[in-house]
Design an enzyme around this catalytic site. Structure first.
Site, mmCIF file in Angstrom:
data_model
loop_
_atom_site.group_PDB
_atom_site.id
_atom_site.type_symbol
_atom_site.label_atom_id
_atom_site.label_comp_id
_atom_site.label_asym_id
_atom_site.label_seq_id
_atom_site.Cartn_x
_atom_site.Cartn_y
_atom_site.Cartn_z
ATOM 1 N N ARG A 164 24.671 13.022 -21.447
ATOM 2 C CA ARG A 164 24.355 11.804 -22.195
ATOM 3 C C ARG A 164 25.568 10.697 -21.941
ATOM 4 O O ARG A 164 25.882 10.047 -23.182
ATOM 5 C CB ARG A 164 24.074 12.156 -23.611
ATOM 6 C CG ARG A 164 22.967 12.963 -23.929
ATOM 7 C CD ARG A 164 21.476 12.102 -23.530
ATOM 8 N NE ARG A 164 20.487 12.834 -24.301
ATOM 9 C CZ ARG A 164 19.665 13.860 -23.744
ATOM 10 N NH1 ARG A 164 19.927 14.281 -22.655
ATOM 11 N NH2 ARG A 164 18.968 14.301 -24.676
ATOM 12 N N SER A 242 17.021 11.332 -30.524
ATOM 13 C CA SER A 242 18.255 12.227 -30.973
ATOM 14 C C SER A 242 19.209 11.158 -31.298
ATOM 15 O O SER A 242 19.998 10.392 -30.544
ATOM 16 C CB SER A 242 18.963 13.041 -30.149
ATOM 17 O OG SER A 242 17.734 14.234 -29.737
ATOM 18 N N GLU A 352 25.000 9.926 -30.208
ATOM 19 C CA GLU A 352 24.436 9.607 -28.955
ATOM 20 C C GLU A 352 24.159 7.968 -28.852
ATOM 21 O O GLU A 352 24.633 7.461 -27.810
ATOM 22 C CB GLU A 352 23.196 10.410 -28.761
ATOM 23 C CG GLU A 352 22.486 9.994 -27.438
ATOM 24 C CD GLU A 352 21.186 10.822 -26.907
ATOM 25 O OE1 GLU A 352 21.153 11.768 -27.383
ATOM 26 O OE2 GLU A 352 20.232 10.072 -26.815
HETATM 27 C C1 LIG Z 1 11.420 8.531 -29.618
HETATM 28 C C2 LIG Z 1 12.710 8.456 -28.650
HETATM 29 C C3 LIG Z 1 12.845 9.569 -27.785
HETATM 30 C C4 LIG Z 1 13.899 9.475 -26.933
HETATM 31 N N1 LIG Z 1 14.182 10.662 -26.145
HETATM 32 C C5 LIG Z 1 15.261 10.537 -25.249
HETATM 33 C C6 LIG Z 1 15.364 11.766 -24.494
HETATM 34 O O1 LIG Z 1 14.504 12.708 -24.145
HETATM 35 N N2 LIG Z 1 16.464 12.031 -23.546
HETATM 36 C C7 LIG Z 1 17.282 10.725 -23.387
HETATM 37 O O2 LIG Z 1 18.091 10.726 -22.576
HETATM 38 N N3 LIG Z 1 17.168 9.644 -24.352
HETATM 39 C C8 LIG Z 1 15.865 9.620 -25.138
HETATM 40 N N4 LIG Z 1 15.923 8.493 -26.148
HETATM 41 C C9 LIG Z 1 16.878 7.404 -26.047
HETATM 42 C C10 LIG Z 1 16.555 6.205 -25.346
HETATM 43 O O3 LIG Z 1 15.189 6.169 -24.849
HETATM 44 C C11 LIG Z 1 17.382 5.944 -23.956
HETATM 45 O O4 LIG Z 1 18.372 6.127 -24.343
HETATM 46 C C12 LIG Z 1 16.940 4.951 -23.033
HETATM 47 O O5 LIG Z 1 17.613 5.023 -21.802
HETATM 48 C C13 LIG Z 1 17.379 3.493 -23.627
HETATM 49 O O6 LIG Z 1 16.714 2.415 -22.882
HETATM 50 P P1 LIG Z 1 16.586 1.064 -23.684
HETATM 51 O O7 LIG Z 1 16.150 0.448 -22.551
HETATM 52 O O8 LIG Z 1 15.942 1.209 -24.901
HETATM 53 O O9 LIG Z 1 18.296 0.766 -23.925
HETATM 54 P P2 LIG Z 1 19.138 0.006 -24.982
HETATM 55 O O10 LIG Z 1 18.787 0.805 -26.365
HETATM 56 O O11 LIG Z 1 18.383 -1.367 -25.111
HETATM 57 O O12 LIG Z 1 20.484 0.043 -24.566
HETATM 58 C C14 LIG Z 1 21.136 1.068 -24.753
HETATM 59 C C15 LIG Z 1 22.343 0.979 -24.264
HETATM 60 O O13 LIG Z 1 22.502 0.666 -22.713
HETATM 61 C C16 LIG Z 1 23.256 -0.676 -22.730
HETATM 62 N N5 LIG Z 1 22.003 -1.327 -21.636
HETATM 63 C C17 LIG Z 1 20.803 -1.452 -21.673
HETATM 64 N N6 LIG Z 1 20.273 -2.162 -20.490
HETATM 65 C C18 LIG Z 1 21.212 -2.302 -19.769
HETATM 66 C C19 LIG Z 1 21.864 -2.871 -18.397
HETATM 67 N N7 LIG Z 1 20.782 -3.566 -17.671
HETATM 68 N N8 LIG Z 1 22.879 -3.108 -17.954
HETATM 69 C C20 LIG Z 1 23.929 -2.631 -18.573
HETATM 70 N N9 LIG Z 1 23.881 -2.233 -19.948
HETATM 71 C C21 LIG Z 1 22.665 -2.012 -20.493
HETATM 72 C C22 LIG Z 1 22.913 -1.514 -24.080
HETATM 73 O O14 LIG Z 1 23.946 -2.251 -23.969
HETATM 74 C C23 LIG Z 1 23.173 0.074 -24.909
HETATM 75 O O15 LIG Z 1 24.667 0.178 -24.917
HETATM 76 C C24 LIG Z 1 14.942 8.383 -27.012
HETATM 77 C C25 LIG Z 1 14.803 7.488 -27.634
HETATM 78 C C26 LIG Z 1 13.465 7.525 -28.569
HETATM 79 C C27 LIG Z 1 13.331 6.038 -29.649
#
Ligand SMILES: Cc1cc2nc3c(=O)[nH]c(=O)nc-3n(C[C@H](O)[C@H](O)[C@H](O)COP(=O)(O)OP(=O)(O)OC[C@H]3O[C@@H](n4cnc5c(N)ncnc54)[C@H](O)[C@@H]3O)c2cc1C
Length: 356
Positions: A164, A242, A352
């Site tokens: 992670r 998480s 996380e």
């Molecule tokens: C119900 C649920 C279940 C989940 N299950 C899992 C799982 O099983 N495994 C897991 O690993 N995660 C899980 N997650 C966490 C999440 O889905 C992941 O971390 C996902 O990759 C976040 O994507 P996002 O586009 O929403 O990122 P955001 O929340 O928009 O951003 C997350 C981080 O990445 C940065 N970021 C985003 N896009 C970019 C970019 N293009 N360039 C540079 N930095 C960037 C942001 O600045 C921030 O620091 C879960 C979340 C939820 C709500």
């Protein structure tokens, strides 16, 4: 491209926090980014890059510019009899990409189905689920250096993937915008169905597969099994999945914890998962990842609420709200959980989610 002021972010984060950004802009092309780079609102303000908002906690209003990354495209850039390399824009939905890949019968990311968020965020915390890491399929990515305006290529070593974690969550946090990600998929992949979920929900891909399909299982079967399991057990509530990380402790500490919680499991006992990550620290024989959810459950946190914030009643790592919580309320609650964990077990409960 329009720069908006005092923009409400409540629909752009899965906690639904009612925070505002001093400036907000949505980037839909790399040309937009070049134009943005020379504007004073971008140059002179702190910046935050947003994908789907499913792994961020806005602790307060953001006194800078939020840049929403909506770069949408995907193309095959290499293909032979065995494999395919796809290049995907950072704004694409991760789950839609997995669906597309599985529909083409390409293997490599099927266990990562139904994870919310965008492709560009997947490398940031090296998303993982059911024994598969994003880094297993990763080839390379291109990212925009926000100091120089140059586009730079990152290979696996430069990304420094861990459990992670990656360089984008550590020393290069906020310094690069990930633009496009390249992943390698296989036409005759080995199916990873051995993962057994630890903790309170003892669902496994294997059990689900036996319910919904017959052997030999296909990539589509695995994908469907993962989607079914996640739909059943994932909270359809305000959360970021998480919130806490499983703790990584020495064997000695693990034995000490087992004296308090005899049935405590560590994962994976054979360390295969970590070896795949090429992480020298985690390859050390004497470190294990423990089921932190179980440790929290024993302390009575499962299903416990304080005001607008609580812990999910089936997943102790998942912080949930009723949609009315502020970032500060969530932080206060989380600090109580962390304190109780430390006081009882003598280890830090790490988070996380990205605090903004
Ligand atoms: C119900 C649920 C279940 C989940 N299950 C899992 C799982 O099983 N495994 C897991 O690993 N995660 C899980 N997650 C966490 C999440 O889905 C992941 O971390 C996902 O990759 C976040 O994507 P996002 O586009 O929403 O990122 P955001 O929340 O928009 O951003 C997350 C981080 O990445 C940065 N970021 C985003 N896009 C970019 C970019 N293009 N360039 C540079 N930095 C960037 C942001 O600045 C921030 O620091 C879960 C979340 C939820 C709500």
């Amino acid at each position: 491209m329009e720069i908006l002021k005092n923009y409400n972010l409540s629909k752009l984060n899965t906690f639904g926090i009612n925070a505002t950004a001093k400036f907000f802009v949505e980037v839909t092309s790399e040309k937009d980014l070049e134009e943005l780079f020379i504007l004073p609102e971008f140059k002179n303000n702190k910046k935050m890059f947003l994908g789907g908002g499913s792994n961020v906690l806005f602790t307060t209003d953001f006194d800078g510019m939020v840049v929403k990354i909506s770069l949408l495209w995907k193309k095959t850039i290499e293909e032979n009899d065995e494999s395919v390399i796809l290049e995907v824009g950072a704004g694409e939905s991760w789950h839609d990409l997995v669906t597309y890949v599985v529909n083409n019968n390409w293997g490599g990311i099927e266990n990562l189905a139904f994870i919310p968020g965008t492709v560009g965020a997947a490398p940031v915390q090296n998303i993982a689920a059911y024994g598969e890491n994003f880094s297993d399929a990763f080839e390379s990515l291109d990212a925009f250096n926000v100091e120089t305006g140059e586009i730079e290529k990152f290979d696996k070593v430069r990304c420094d993937f861990h459990y992670r974690n990656s360089v984008f969550k550590k020393e290069l946090k906020g310094k690069y915008i990930i633009l496009r990600v390249r992943i390698k998929l296989f036409k005759n992949p080995k199916i990873e169905d051995s993962y057994y979920q630890i903790g309170i929900v003892r669902d496994s891909i294997k059990e689900e597969l036996q319910k919904i399909a017959t052997t030999p299982f296909s990539i589509k079967d695995v994908y469907q099994a993962v989607v079914n399991i996640r739909k059943r057990k994932l909270p359809q509530v305000y959360s970021v999945g998480s919130f806490f990380l499983n703790s990584i402790v020495s064997q000695e500490k693990y034995q000490e914890l087992k004296n308090k919680v005899p049935e405590l499991q560590c994962y994976p006992p054979d360390q295969v998962f970590y070896k795949k990550l090429d992480d020298p620290f985690l390859q050390k024989e004497d470190f294990v990842k423990v089921a932190t959810g179980r440790l929290l459950e024993v302390l009575g946190w499962l299903g416990k609420w304080e005001g607008n914030v609580g812990i999910h009643d089936r997943h102790a790592l998942v912080v949930v709200t009723n949609g009315k919580a502020t970032g500060k309320e969530i932080l206060n609650f989380v600090e109580s959980v962390q304190k109780s964990y430390f006081d009882n077990y003598g280890i830090t409960l790490e988070i996380e989610v990205n605090l903004i």
